[in-house]
Design an enzyme around this catalytic site. Structure first.
Site, short mmCIF file in Angstrom:
data_model
loop_
_atom_site.label_atom_id
_atom_site.label_comp_id
_atom_site.label_asym_id
_atom_site.label_seq_id
_atom_site.Cartn_x
_atom_site.Cartn_y
_atom_site.Cartn_z
N TYR A 115 0.83 -1.21 0.00
CA TYR A 115 0.00 0.00 0.00
C TYR A 115 0.87 1.26 0.00
CZ TYR A 115 -3.39 3.43 1.79
OH TYR A 115 -4.17 4.53 1.96
N THR A 142 -4.15 11.69 8.74
CA THR A 142 -3.87 10.65 9.73
C THR A 142 -5.08 9.70 9.76
OG1 THR A 142 -4.71 12.17 11.38
CG2 THR A 142 -2.33 12.10 11.10
N ASN A 143 -5.20 8.84 10.78
CA ASN A 143 -6.31 7.87 10.84
C ASN A 143 -7.67 8.57 10.81
OD1 ASN A 143 -3.96 6.37 11.69
ND2 ASN A 143 -5.37 4.79 12.44
N ASP A 248 0.72 -5.11 16.92
CA ASP A 248 0.60 -3.69 17.27
C ASP A 248 0.77 -2.78 16.05
OD1 ASP A 248 0.00 -3.57 19.95
OD2 ASP A 248 2.09 -3.47 20.62
P1 GDP Z 1 -2.84 1.67 11.33
O1 GDP Z 1 -2.99 2.97 12.06
O2 GDP Z 1 -2.48 1.85 9.90
O3 GDP Z 1 -1.88 0.74 12.04
O4 GDP Z 1 -4.25 0.93 11.27
P2 GDP Z 1 -5.43 0.63 12.28
O5 GDP Z 1 -6.42 1.71 12.25
O6 GDP Z 1 -5.88 -0.75 11.90
O7 GDP Z 1 -4.82 0.63 13.78
C1 GDP Z 1 -4.09 -0.44 14.22
C2 GDP Z 1 -3.73 -0.29 15.70
O8 GDP Z 1 -4.88 -0.45 16.52
C3 GDP Z 1 -2.76 -1.41 16.08
O9 GDP Z 1 -1.95 -0.97 17.14
C4 GDP Z 1 -3.73 -2.50 16.56
O10 GDP Z 1 -3.09 -3.43 17.40
C5 GDP Z 1 -4.75 -1.65 17.30
N1 GDP Z 1 -6.09 -2.27 17.42
C6 GDP Z 1 -6.72 -2.59 18.58
N2 GDP Z 1 -7.92 -3.13 18.35
C7 GDP Z 1 -8.11 -3.12 17.02
C8 GDP Z 1 -9.19 -3.53 16.16
O11 GDP Z 1 -10.24 -4.00 16.60
N3 GDP Z 1 -9.02 -3.34 14.82
C9 GDP Z 1 -7.88 -2.80 14.29
N4 GDP Z 1 -7.79 -2.63 12.97
N5 GDP Z 1 -6.84 -2.42 15.07
C10 GDP Z 1 -6.94 -2.58 16.41
#
Ligand code: GDP
Length: 292
Positions: A115, A142-143, A248
């Site tokens: 990606y 960001t997110n 994580d």
């Molecule tokens: P990122 O910000 O690109 O890594 O994407 P995400 O929005 O999927 O966030 C991931 C982070 O949230 C990691 O640290 C995961 O371990 C934590 N996390 C905790 N619970 C969840 C869940 O239910 N779904 C996802 N996608 N991530 C989770």
């Protein structure tokens, strides 16, 4: 920045209107509408866990979509295209806060390299087509979270995933299981704030170089704090546990919004708690039809 201004006609397209993996279909839909300005949001996306499963698909699908869209826009003489990158495409080993100049400085996190490299190529494309006089640019949010998100637990991002899981746990009287350790840190941006900023970028931002759209570094929260926010917003009464066998991902990707604040010193973000409450209320009210 609310809605269409005088003289603007907005056209919304979805994946039902064209398969953007296909150059012919992409050209046809651009010829049909002849847009002067384009917000390019189409992508194969997903949270950490979907990325880890499907790097090849993330790479190829996004490369095709982006090349087709940017080239088709150029061919119909669109003056402006704003594409969407993400702070997860930045180098994994970096100094903080991350800023717009660092995109190509080193390899991205291994969990989502397909990606990330595909998205980085949008910046390359923008600079190349800039040599032909186009001011095509990209924003780096960001997110993102908010109403109408993808609330799928396996494929989605953390906030919609936690909201959906907490909703089910509440109903079943089971614990809310947060994946990973809860210590990683994220900056979250409300989709409605992001939409306002997108319109500003489309109409007024003058650069080819991308711009980070983010709340301040001091607004960054841990996944644990985010989970506690979801618990509060939903009024979840059960137990919260952490599944440390799950990944994580990146520990943090703290981004600087200094460039944004130079352009928009008075922009106010919706407070995180309020935005989270609005998102949870929307999910509960629209549970049957929400994407999940
Ligand atoms: P990122 O910000 O690109 O890594 O994407 P995400 O929005 O999927 O966030 C991931 C982070 O949230 C990691 O640290 C995961 O371990 C934590 N996390 C905790 N619970 C969840 C869940 O239910 N779904 C996802 N996608 N991530 C989770």
């Amino acid at each position: 920045e609310g809605g269409a201004r005088e003289g603007e006609e907005w056209i919304f397209l979805s994946s039902k209107d064209a398969n953007l993996m296909d150059m012919g279909e992409t050209q046809a839909v651009f010829l049909k509408h002849q847009p002067t300005h384009v917000i390019h949001l189409a992508a194969m996306v997903g949270g950490l866990f979907k990325n880890m499963r499907a790097n090849l698909d993330f790479w190829r699908n996004n490369i095709y979509i982006n090349d087709n869209v940017l080239q088709a826009a150029h061919e119909v003489d669109a003056v402006r295209v704003v594409s969407c990158l993400s702070t997860c495409i930045f180098p994994d080993k970096t100094t903080y806060p991350i800023n717009e100049t660092m995109i190509h400085n080193g390899p991205p996190h291994e969990s989502n390299f397909g990606y990330s490299y595909a998205k980085r190529m949008i910046d390359v494309h923008n600079r190349c087509v800039g040599q032909r006089g186009r001011c095509y640019t990209a924003v780096i949010p960001t997110n993102v979270f908010g109403p109408h998100d993808n609330f799928n637990i396996e494929d989605g991002h953390v906030l919609p995933g936690l909201i959906h899981k907490a909703y089910i746990a509440q109903k079943e009287g089971s614990p809310l299981v947060v994946w990973g350790s809860g210590t990683p840190r994220r900056q979250f941006i409300y989709s409605l704030d992001l939409a306002r900023l997108f319109l500003w970028v489309l109409r007024e931002y003058p650069e080819v170089d991308p711009i980070i759209l983010s709340v301040g570094e001091e607004e960054e929260v841990s996944i644990k704090e985010a989970a506690e926010g979801v618990v509060e917003a939903l009024g979840f009464k059960g137990q919260v546990t952490y599944d440390r066998t799950k990944a994580d991902g990146q520990f943090k990707k703290t981004a600087s919004n200094a460039k944004l604040l130079r352009y928009r010193p008075n922009f106010t973000f919706t407070p995180f708690k309020q935005a989270l409450k609005e998102t949870c209320d929307w999910f509960v009210a629209n549970y049957d039809t929400a994407r999940k």
